[in-house]
Design an enzyme around this catalytic site. Structure first.
Site, short mmCIF file in Angstrom:
data_model
loop_
_atom_site.label_atom_id
_atom_site.label_comp_id
_atom_site.label_asym_id
_atom_site.label_seq_id
_atom_site.Cartn_x
_atom_site.Cartn_y
_atom_site.Cartn_z
N CYS A 199 -15.46 0.48 24.35
CA CYS A 199 -14.65 0.52 23.09
C CYS A 199 -13.72 1.46 23.14
CB CYS A 199 -15.40 0.61 21.82
SG CYS A 199 -14.35 0.74 20.39
N CYS A 213 -12.62 3.23 19.81
CA CYS A 213 -13.90 4.17 19.62
C CYS A 213 -13.69 5.39 20.30
CB CYS A 213 -15.23 3.76 19.50
SG CYS A 213 -15.39 1.89 18.97
N ASP A 214 -13.52 5.35 21.52
CA ASP A 214 -13.63 6.75 22.56
C ASP A 214 -12.64 7.06 23.09
OD1 ASP A 214 -16.34 6.30 21.75
OD2 ASP A 214 -16.71 5.11 23.46
#
Ligand code: NDP
Length: 318
Positions: A133, A136-137
């Protein structure tokens, strides 16, 4: 007992909920404890959902769908389904809290899950340099050298997004041409921070506490080499999430839930399926939403043909 329980909260689940709720059937949407909103929660700009000429952020779109469903009386439960009993007139759905809900009809819209490379250290290094992701990261990879595996739209989207943070983004693809749509390809080709590593498969993920490098094999020549990396984002597609219904619903050879023709009717009466879990091909937010509509209409027709006494029992108890 409910009339309809909808399992899943992506575009298919929420669209089904909007239709079912507007038919006054007060659906319960079991939306998952951590992944409510589905795959679009991990996306940035959605530019191809009609009605948003400027684009809309994935999480915003899902929040709007949820509000629209709730406005008409859908109840959203943030929990995970742990087991299902789908045979018989009354379906039983048990969730993580241990509670069991009953319904006359179930709409199964669980979407799909990120595919893994299947390498030995993948789970160990997940969250330690290996991710599925970018939104997300990505932030953790400022000024780093990273790579994205895959040749589809997801890989192009992730690679392009990750250039906001990383100094260098390799795209590792097992072929010499991409599956991604032309516009996404062009964006990646024109980005000076992106370098393509063609005809290459990842064979190993190396690193003690964090990813340090990956092993590559040239899919044409068989040559092997090591590429030093701080991070690897895996974007090689998804598999339909069917583990809850194995041995209960018929599946296709592609692993999706089998439905009758263009309907959402599964192999079990009163159980309907929609979205990515039935679709190995198109897998767009818009097609999933359309598929959710089909499931809602099929469920309504099914309920309207049931004996009045059964429907009354759903209306009278919670
Ligand atoms: P796709 O199935 O389209 O692409 C997967 C890619 O990963 C392919 O290039 C495939 O290679 C490669 N791949 C698959 N398995 C492996 C493996 N084991 N090892 C290495 N490579 C592998 O998946 P996507 O997630 O990219 O897209 C899914 C759907 O979502 C598509 O319909 C896409 O259009 C859509 N989408 C749309 C977006 C948008 O419009 N903004 C953004 C993201 C997705 P090969 O080509 O060799 O098969």
């Amino acid at each position: 007992m409910r009339q309809v329980i909808i399992i899943g909260s992506g575009p298919a689940g929420y669209t089904a909920a909007i239709y079912v709720a507007r038919a006054n059937l007060s659906p319960l949407v079991i939306a998952s404890s951590v992944e409510a909103g589905g795959e679009l929660m991990n996306t940035t700009d959605v530019e191809n959902f009609p009605g948003f000429p400027e684009g809309i952020m994935g999480p915003d779109l899902m929040q709007r769908m949820r509000e629209q469903a709730e406005r008409f009386g859908a109840e959203v439960l943030l929990d995970d389904v742990t087991s299902l009993e789908l045979s018989g007139d009354v379906k039983r759905v048990t969730v993580g809290s241990g509670e069991t809900f009953q319904a006359l009809a179930v709409i199964f819209a669980t979407g799909s899950a990120y595919r893994k490379l299947g390498l030995p250290d993948e789970d160990r290094l997940s969250g330690h340099g290996v991710s599925w992701c970018a939104t997300c990261d990505g932030f953790f990879f400022r000024e780093k050298t990273i790579a994205v595996v895959g040749g589809g739209d997801s890989a192009m989207e992730e690679a392009t997004f990750l250039t906001r943070f990383a100094t260098k983004v390799y795209v590792i693809h097992r072929k010499d041409s991409l599956r991604a749509s032309k516009i996404m390809q062009e964006r990646a080709f024109n980005n000076p921070k992106i370098e393509f590593v063609w005809n290459s498969s990842v064979t190993a993920l190396n690193g003690e506490s964090n990813l340090e490098s990956v092993g590559l094999i040239d899919t044409v020549t068989g040559e092997t080499r090591t590429l030093d990396l701080d991070g690897l984002f895996i974007a090689i597609g998804n598999d339909p999430r069917t583990h809850l219904v194995h041995n209960q619903l018929a599946l296709t050879s592609e692993g999706t839930v089998e439905v009758e023709g263009r309907s959402s009717r599964t192999s079990v009466t009163g159980v309907f399926a929609a979205g990515d879990v039935i679709d190995p091909t198109y897998r767009q937010a818009v097609t999933a939403a359309g598929s959710g509509t089909v499931a809602a209409l099929d469920a309504e027709h099914y309920l309207s043909a049931l004996p009045a006494s059964l429907v009354a029992s759903a209306n009278s108890s919670s």
